[in-house]
Enzyme design. Sequence first.
Site, PDB file in Angstrom:
ATOM      1  N   LYS A  54       1.097  -0.829   0.330  1.00 27.64           N
ATOM      2  CA  LYS A  54       0.291   0.532  -0.366  1.00 27.64           C
ATOM      3  C   LYS A  54       0.549   1.439   0.603  1.00 27.64           C
ATOM      4  O   LYS A  54       0.616   2.493  -0.861  1.00 27.64           O
ATOM      5  CB  LYS A  54      -1.020  -0.500   1.518  1.00 27.64           C
ATOM      6  CG  LYS A  54      -2.486  -1.024   0.611  1.00 27.64           C
ATOM      7  CD  LYS A  54      -2.841  -1.716   1.965  1.00 27.64           C
ATOM      8  CE  LYS A  54      -3.527  -3.151   2.053  1.00 27.64           C
ATOM      9  NZ  LYS A  54      -3.937  -3.122   3.143  1.00 27.64           N
ATOM     10  N   GLN A  98      -4.473  -2.409  10.163  1.00 29.84           N
ATOM     11  CA  GLN A  98      -4.728  -2.837   8.768  1.00 29.84           C
ATOM     12  C   GLN A  98      -5.033  -4.081  10.219  1.00 29.84           C
ATOM     13  O   GLN A  98      -4.706  -4.273  11.232  1.00 29.84           O
ATOM     14  CB  GLN A  98      -2.861  -3.659   8.551  1.00 29.84           C
ATOM     15  CG  GLN A  98      -2.455  -5.128   7.746  1.00 29.84           C
ATOM     16  CD  GLN A  98      -3.694  -4.441   6.351  1.00 29.84           C
ATOM     17  OE1 GLN A  98      -3.278  -4.134   5.657  1.00 29.84           O
ATOM     18  NE2 GLN A  98      -4.060  -5.691   5.742  1.00 29.84           N
ATOM     19  N   ASP A 121     -11.353   1.959   3.496  1.00 28.14           N
ATOM     20  CA  ASP A 121     -11.969   0.695   3.435  1.00 28.14           C
ATOM     21  C   ASP A 121     -13.034   0.352   3.238  1.00 28.14           C
ATOM     22  O   ASP A 121     -13.702  -0.182   2.608  1.00 28.14           O
ATOM     23  CB  ASP A 121     -10.688   0.082   4.532  1.00 28.14           C
ATOM     24  CG  ASP A 121     -10.136  -0.391   4.187  1.00 28.14           C
ATOM     25  OD1 ASP A 121      -9.651  -1.013   3.365  1.00 28.14           O
ATOM     26  OD2 ASP A 121      -9.356  -0.953   5.720  1.00 28.14           O
TER      27      ASP A 121
END
Length: 291
Positions: A54, A98, A121
């Site tokens: 990322k 995460q 997200d």
Amino acid sequence: MAATLIKGSEISKQIKEELKKEISELKEKHNLIPGLATVLVGEDEASKVYVGAKEKACKDLGIHSERIDLPAGTKEEELLALVEKLNKDPKIHGILVQLPLPKHINDTNVLYAIEPNKDVDGFHPVNVGKMVLGEPTFLPCTPHGILELLKRSSTETKGAEVVVVGRSNIVGKPIANMLLQKKRGNATVTICHTGTKDIASHTKRADILIVAVGKPKAITSDMVKDGVVVIDVGVNRLETGLVGDVDFETVKEKAKAITPVPGGVGPMTITMLMYNTVQSAKMAAGIKVEL
Ligand code: NAP
């Protein structure tokens, strides 16, 4: 007839090129640099790889990236305080914590603490609710990537029989929801799971079959009809390498089009995260967005 490959690796490159252009225009015209914070708690090796990928994608595209690595023993209150700080940071437009988090931290408390306008997200219940209602919002990245794969491979979803195998909150449920919406898919959608009595009776009807179960060869060629378009979301690490959930070698002989693993859905997920981060930066600056 062997299937056409729907190459996510190439489609994601196209989208990244479009984003690069958009990002450089934002910088020139608005002095705006989109920013993404990635938070990693602990030493999970797979998570380190994902977070690293990322960061790299941000760097390649010109997105400001802040990576915060915290020790495995970090207390939930400490992580919540960090999220609160990032919520208020004007340089940060997207916050990604995460998963999985260490067991002593409640994932839900942390994900719900992220400001919905920075939830790139698309996991916050406010954004999930908006997605289900068909309102503009950040779409969760993997299902959003699937929509782009369908669109950019000219796969007609309107009126199609779509069968989704798997009902997870991150793939199965959201992609089924999006595709049934008039504006996002307008398809007739069936969802199968471990409680489904005869999965093949459903998958055989599918014009578009989306599989996200996490088991190699969960779908074999006797379970699909000729001319089906197959989106294989699965990522299974075998001794022989990465494979999806679909028996690729036999199913590709019947399918009209199919995503390979690797190089299919996988590369799309991070790309759509970058897309959401750019849209978030534009929203924060009062610029019109396409969500
Ligand atoms: P998950 O949370 O484990 O959910 C799996 C779903 O599949 C569950 O709903 C389960 O049913 C269902 N299922 C399992 N075995 C089945 C079977 N034999 N027949 C029918 N349904 C079955 O998985 P996930 O997070 O959605 O991920 C699925 C796969 O996609 C994994 O391989 C994962 O690594 C991969 N993935 C890839 C990406 C990417 O970027 N490429 C992103 C996310 C996930 P129940 O609900 O009844 O248990």
